[in-house]
Structures are given as C-alpha cells and as structure tokens.
Design a protein around this motif. Structure first.
Motif, PDB file in Angstrom:
ATOM      1  N   MET A  59       0.832  -1.198   0.000  1.00 42.73           N
ATOM      2  CA  MET A  59       0.000   0.000   0.000  1.00 42.73           C
ATOM      3  C   MET A  59       0.867   1.249   0.000  1.00 42.73           C
ATOM      4  O   MET A  59       1.878   1.305   0.688  1.00 42.73           O
ATOM      5  CB  MET A  59      -0.905   0.002   1.218  1.00 42.73           C
ATOM      6  CG  MET A  59      -1.904  -1.099   1.220  1.00 42.73           C
ATOM      7  SD  MET A  59      -2.952  -1.002   2.663  1.00 42.73           S
ATOM      8  CE  MET A  59      -3.776  -2.562   2.561  1.00 42.73           C
ATOM      9  N   SER A  60       0.476   2.244  -0.779  1.00 39.98           N
ATOM     10  CA  SER A  60       1.196   3.511  -0.811  1.00 39.98           C
ATOM     11  C   SER A  60       0.500   4.590   0.010  1.00 39.98           C
ATOM     12  O   SER A  60       1.056   5.657   0.221  1.00 39.98           O
ATOM     13  CB  SER A  60       1.360   3.990  -2.252  1.00 39.98           C
ATOM     14  OG  SER A  60       0.096   4.200  -2.831  1.00 39.98           O
ATOM     15  N   GLY A  66      -6.148   7.714   4.153  1.00 34.93           N
ATOM     16  CA  GLY A  66      -5.792   8.047   2.784  1.00 34.93           C
ATOM     17  C   GLY A  66      -4.506   8.847   2.639  1.00 34.93           C
ATOM     18  O   GLY A  66      -4.121   9.219   1.534  1.00 34.93           O
ATOM     19  N   ALA A  67      -3.815   9.140   3.742  1.00 34.85           N
ATOM     20  CA  ALA A  67      -2.579   9.907   3.680  1.00 34.85           C
ATOM     21  C   ALA A  67      -1.467   9.073   3.041  1.00 34.85           C
ATOM     22  O   ALA A  67      -1.380   7.871   3.275  1.00 34.85           O
ATOM     23  CB  ALA A  67      -2.145  10.335   5.074  1.00 34.85           C
ATOM     24  N   PRO A  68      -0.619   9.694   2.216  1.00 31.42           N
ATOM     25  CA  PRO A  68       0.499   8.957   1.612  1.00 31.42           C
ATOM     26  C   PRO A  68       1.424   8.405   2.707  1.00 31.42           C
ATOM     27  O   PRO A  68       1.680   9.075   3.701  1.00 31.42           O
ATOM     28  CB  PRO A  68       1.225   9.996   0.772  1.00 31.42           C
ATOM     29  CG  PRO A  68       0.289  11.137   0.615  1.00 31.42           C
ATOM     30  CD  PRO A  68      -0.643  11.085   1.787  1.00 31.42           C
ATOM     31  N   LEU A  69       1.895   7.183   2.502  1.00 35.54           N
ATOM     32  CA  LEU A  69       2.833   6.584   3.454  1.00 35.54           C
ATOM     33  C   LEU A  69       4.240   7.009   3.087  1.00 35.54           C
ATOM     34  O   LEU A  69       4.596   7.095   1.908  1.00 35.54           O
ATOM     35  CB  LEU A  69       2.720   5.061   3.427  1.00 35.54           C
ATOM     36  CG  LEU A  69       1.377   4.501   3.866  1.00 35.54           C
ATOM     37  CD1 LEU A  69       1.372   2.991   3.706  1.00 35.54           C
ATOM     38  CD2 LEU A  69       1.068   4.880   5.302  1.00 35.54           C
ATOM     39  N   ASP A  70       5.062   7.241   4.077  1.00 37.98           N
ATOM     40  CA  ASP A  70       6.451   7.644   3.866  1.00 37.98           C
ATOM     41  C   ASP A  70       7.243   6.417   3.441  1.00 37.98           C
ATOM     42  O   ASP A  70       7.311   5.427   4.165  1.00 37.98           O
ATOM     43  CB  ASP A  70       7.014   8.226   5.157  1.00 37.98           C
ATOM     44  CG  ASP A  70       8.415   8.773   4.988  1.00 37.98           C
ATOM     45  OD1 ASP A  70       8.924   8.794   3.853  1.00 37.98           O
ATOM     46  OD2 ASP A  70       9.004   9.190   5.998  1.00 37.98           O
TER      47      ASP A  70
END
Length: 73
Positions: A59-60, A66-70
């Motif tokens: 998952m990105s 729904g926040a972008p993953l680092d």
C-alpha cells in the motif's frame, strides 16, 4: 465494499502472474474481548501451476485516512 474498482483493477494486473487479491476479516479471541482484523493478501489463482509465490501488494497510502505513506520508513 466500496464502489471503487481498485480490487478489480489490481486483480487484472495480477492475473498474468497467476495471482489475485483476497481480503476479509479474521476474528480471534483475546483475554477479555474478540479482536476483528481486516486483511489483504495475494494468493495463487491456480494452485496446481508450479510457479513462484504470488507477488506482494504494498500500500502507498494509509487505508484508514488516505494519507500517503512515507517510503523511507
């Protein structure tokens, strides 16, 4: 399930690799309560075909907010 087509699109991309996404809930019993865990994994479409393990799906974005993953973590 949501009205998006994400699972259908990912399964179409995984089909050439003899894989598909499965998802569901696992229920386990804790000390004083039940635990409900949502899971997403890949599995072979045809287990009789000898091939490598199904590819991983990473998952990105956070599935909750729904926040972008680092990517550096």
């Amino acid at each position: 399930m949501s009205t998006c087509k994400c699972f259908d699109e990912m399964n179409a991309r995984l089909k050439p690799h003899n894989a598909q996404i499965t998802h569901g809930f696992a229920i386990s019993e804790g000390l004083s309560r039940l635990r409900l865990t949502y899971y997403v994994q890949t599995e072979k479409l045809d287990a009789s075909v000898r091939s490598k393990k199904p590819p991983l799906v990473v998952m990105s974005h956070c599935p909750f907010c729904g926040a972008p993953l680092d990517e550096t973590e």
